[in-house]
Design an enzyme around this catalytic site. Structure first.
Site, PDB file in Angstrom:
ATOM      1  N   TYR A 166       0.835  -1.203   0.000  1.00  0.00           N
ATOM      2  CA  TYR A 166       0.000   0.000   0.000  1.00  0.00           C
ATOM      3  C   TYR A 166       0.870   1.255   0.000  1.00  0.00           C
ATOM      4  O   TYR A 166       0.626   2.200  -0.753  1.00  0.00           O
ATOM      5  CB  TYR A 166      -0.916  -0.013   1.215  1.00  0.00           C
ATOM      6  CG  TYR A 166      -1.856   1.168   1.304  1.00  0.00           C
ATOM      7  CD1 TYR A 166      -2.907   1.313   0.412  1.00  0.00           C
ATOM      8  CD2 TYR A 166      -1.698   2.133   2.302  1.00  0.00           C
ATOM      9  CE1 TYR A 166      -3.777   2.384   0.494  1.00  0.00           C
ATOM     10  CE2 TYR A 166      -2.568   3.214   2.391  1.00  0.00           C
ATOM     11  CZ  TYR A 166      -3.603   3.339   1.486  1.00  0.00           C
ATOM     12  OH  TYR A 166      -4.457   4.402   1.571  1.00  0.00           O
ATOM     13  N   LYS A 170       1.095   4.230  -2.897  1.00  0.00           N
ATOM     14  CA  LYS A 170       0.799   5.632  -2.620  1.00  0.00           C
ATOM     15  C   LYS A 170       2.013   6.529  -2.867  1.00  0.00           C
ATOM     16  O   LYS A 170       1.867   7.679  -3.306  1.00  0.00           O
ATOM     17  CB  LYS A 170       0.307   5.790  -1.178  1.00  0.00           C
ATOM     18  CG  LYS A 170      -1.103   5.244  -0.957  1.00  0.00           C
ATOM     19  CD  LYS A 170      -2.135   5.996  -1.779  1.00  0.00           C
ATOM     20  CE  LYS A 170      -3.550   5.609  -1.458  1.00  0.00           C
ATOM     21  NZ  LYS A 170      -4.550   6.394  -2.211  1.00  0.00           N
TER      22      LYS A 170
END
Length: 270
Positions: A166, A170
């Site tokens: 994740y 990002k």
């Protein structure tokens, strides 16, 4: 700069991804309340229909005014995004702005050596390739002087164990944002990124699975690592996104805005 008004987005055309729930829906609501024409997309027709019903209940005039367009889109597929943006332009004209809120976060909180490769690939395809697809077609369809806002995360600043996929996805969006800010300035298009902390949405409330098979859920309590000991409300994330879309932020580009309640770096216990 024009004088302040209660409808700063009057007749502006804004594209919003992930607009059926959570922060994306809060952005759609905020813009509609201030006069915008909003074209939003999500992967679920059911969730979009539920969102529209709720918005029309709050703003009955929406049903009779051509200010909301919803489309089922898989942002990981370039052709799907192109079809959505082309349809938006055909209906209302070129974009004044775009907010890319849609994101995926897997429930596995695993160290890198245990994290499934296929889950990493899925995360990158949806969050990174998906953001690239959206930016590509939004920028092509945007008026000179427009504004594009991506959504990152506070993890790009602080990181957390077990969240490598994740975080990587990002951080890639931060890089896309910075590069696009340089490329788009020739057309006076501004490109920024809002990086929220934990926001009270379904994604944050989902159970997180550890390698042992045990699970836990993020909670708001005295140990929450932020000066404000609570999650953000979706509308508290929507407002900064809308500000960056507005003419009031005309001198702001290539910026990362952390909307995280004063998050601080003590989330790791060795």
């Amino acid at each position: 700069m024009a004088p302040p008004t209660l409808t700063p987005f009057q007749d502006k055309v804004i594209a919003v991804t992930g607009g059926s729930r959570g922060a994306g829906l809060a952005v759609v609501r905020y813009l509609l309340q201030r006069g915008a024409k909003v074209s939003t997309c999500a992967t679920s027709a059911t969730n979009l229909a539920t969102a529209v019903a709720g918005l029309e209940e709050e703003m009955p005039e929406l049903a009779s005014k051509d200010r909301l367009m919803t489309t089922v889109v898989d942002i990981s597929q370039n052709a799907s995004v192109k079809t959505w943006i082309d349809a938006t332009v055909a209906r209302w004209g070129k974009l004044d702005g775009a907010a890319n809120v849609a994101a995926r976060m897997h429930s596995k909180v695993f160290p890198i050596e245990d994290f499934p490769l296929e889950d990493l690939q899925d995360m990158l395809q949806n969050n990174v390739v998906g953001s690239f697809n959206c930016m590509q077609h939004e920028l092509k369809a945007m008026k000179d002087g427009g504004s594009l806002v991506n959504v990152g995360s506070q993890v790009t600043k602080y990181a957390q164990p077990g969240m490598s996929a994740y975080i990587a996805s990002k951080m890639a969006i931060v890089g896309l944002t910075r590069a696009a800010a340089f490329e788009a300035i020739a057309r006076k298009i501004r490109v920024n990124i809002v990086c929220p902390g934990a926001t009270d949405t379904d994604m944050v409330r989902q159970p997180l699975i550890l390698p042992s098979g045990e699970s836990f859920t993020c909670t708001e309590d005295a140990n929450f690592p932020a000066l404000m000991k609570r999650f953000a409300k979706p509308e508290e994330v929507a407002a900064p996104i809308a500000f960056l879309l507005s003419d009031e932020s005309a001198y702001v580009t290539k910026q990362e805005w952390y909307v995280d309640g004063g998050f601080y770096d003590n989330s790791y216990v060795g």
